[in-house]
Design a protein around this motif. Structure first.
Motif, PDB file in Angstrom:
ATOM      1  N   THR B 107     -66.689  43.091 -47.013  1.00  0.00           N
ATOM      2  CA  THR B 107     -66.974  44.169 -46.063  1.00  0.00           C
ATOM      3  C   THR B 107     -67.959  45.192 -46.607  1.00  0.00           C
ATOM      4  N   GLY B 108     -68.334  45.035 -47.864  1.00  0.00           N
ATOM      5  CA  GLY B 108     -69.358  45.911 -48.415  1.00  0.00           C
ATOM      6  C   GLY B 108     -68.790  47.117 -49.151  1.00  0.00           C
ATOM      7  N   THR B 109     -69.547  47.602 -50.118  1.00  0.00           N
ATOM      8  CA  THR B 109     -69.220  48.833 -50.842  1.00  0.00           C
ATOM      9  C   THR B 109     -70.439  49.734 -50.804  1.00  0.00           C
ATOM     10  N   ARG B 110     -70.225  50.931 -50.298  1.00  0.00           N
ATOM     11  CA  ARG B 110     -71.326  51.892 -50.231  1.00  0.00           C
ATOM     12  C   ARG B 110     -71.352  52.699 -51.519  1.00  0.00           C
ATOM     13  N   LEU B 111     -72.395  52.488 -52.298  1.00  0.00           N
ATOM     14  CA  LEU B 111     -72.571  53.215 -53.555  1.00  0.00           C
ATOM     15  C   LEU B 111     -73.417  54.448 -53.296  1.00  0.00           C
ATOM     16  N   LYS B 112     -72.870  55.605 -53.633  1.00  0.00           N
ATOM     17  CA  LYS B 112     -73.628  56.853 -53.481  1.00  0.00           C
ATOM     18  C   LYS B 112     -73.776  57.475 -54.853  1.00  0.00           C
ATOM     19  N   VAL B 113     -75.006  57.582 -55.303  1.00  0.00           N
ATOM     20  CA  VAL B 113     -75.284  58.154 -56.613  1.00  0.00           C
ATOM     21  C   VAL B 113     -75.629  59.624 -56.423  1.00  0.00           C
ATOM     22  N   LEU B 114     -74.909  60.466 -57.115  1.00  0.00           N
ATOM     23  CA  LEU B 114     -75.037  61.917 -56.985  1.00  0.00           C
ATOM     24  C   LEU B 114     -75.849  62.495 -58.138  1.00  0.00           C
ATOM     25  N   ALA B 115     -76.668  63.463 -57.806  1.00  0.00           N
ATOM     26  CA  ALA B 115     -77.495  64.111 -58.847  1.00  0.00           C
ATOM     27  C   ALA B 115     -76.668  65.058 -59.707  1.00  0.00           C
TER      28      ALA B 115
END
Lengths: 114, 115
Positions: B107-115
């Protein structure tokens, strides 16, 4: 070769209308797949062509859906009497005839049924 | 029937931190495994694949995944992420039993990279 192309990129239609999407695979690829991706889900397999022969269809592909690949080149996916539940991204992918080969995906056609 | 599980729907991580995206599949018979990445408003792009041979596979942009047959897993890792890695990542298994080599996706994994 610019990869797999799909047209149109976006389609908005009213419920009950028919729509047709086109996929142009990478030229030397004889395998072609259609997938459907809804919001928050991974792509789900719809159907598979080996050259011009449609060899497998998912049970997701109701009788309102039909796909063709004349002459083993481009493919079309038609949805008749669209329903709101058909709203999704429709993805096309192609791969070579090797036993195991990666699939190359097109950008998809986003269908919105109002 | 084959299935793929990606337990994490979203993974936030700070830039330059390591990350692991988990993927498990249901069958331990011979499988081919893939990770695809989908950037916003773009199509799926192959990140890496396991077909046979070495169980550790690497991509050109620093990601790696290890095929673990006993755990039926194919987790994706990167030791130091960049802002540009923000995307959705899909794990897929190729089902070749039917001869079509169709993919079964997680189903997918949303990777969010934070500054």
């Amino acid at each position: 070769d610019t990869g797999v192309s799909q047209n149109p990129r976006h389609k908005i239609t009213k419920r009950g209308q028919n729509v047709t999407f086109r996929c142009d695979p990478i030229s030397e690829h004889n395998r072609l797949y259609w997938y459907r991706q809804t919001l928050g889900q991974g792509p789900e397999f719809l159907t598979y062509f080996q050259n011009e022969a449609q060899l497998e269809k998912s049970r997701l592909l109701s009788d309102r859906f039909s796909a063709e690949r004349p002459k083993g080149s481009f493919s079309t996916l038609e949805i008749q009497r669209t329903e709101q539940g058909d709203s999704a991204m429709y993805l096309c992918a192609s791969s070579s005839g090797l036993a195991v080969s990666e699939q190359f995906f097109g950008p998809g056609t986003r269908l919105t049924v109002l | 029937a084959q299935s793929v599980t990606q337990l994490d729907s979203q993974v936030p991580v700070f830039e330059e931190a390591p990350v692991e995206l988990r993927c498990n599949y249901s069958s331990s018979v011979s499988v081919y495994l893939f990770w695809y990445v989908q950037y916003p408003n773009q199509g799926l792009q192959l990140l890496l694949k396991y077909l046979s041979g070495s169980t550790l596979v690497e991509s050109i942009n620093g990601f790696e995944a290890e095929f673990n047959k006993s755990q039926t897993s194919f987790h994706l890792r990167k030791p130091s992420v960049h802002i540009s890695d923000t995307a959705e990542y899909f794990c897929a298994v190729s089902d070749f039993n039917s001869g079509t080599y169709k993919y079964i996706f997680g189903t997918g994994t949303r990777l969010k990279v934070l500054a």
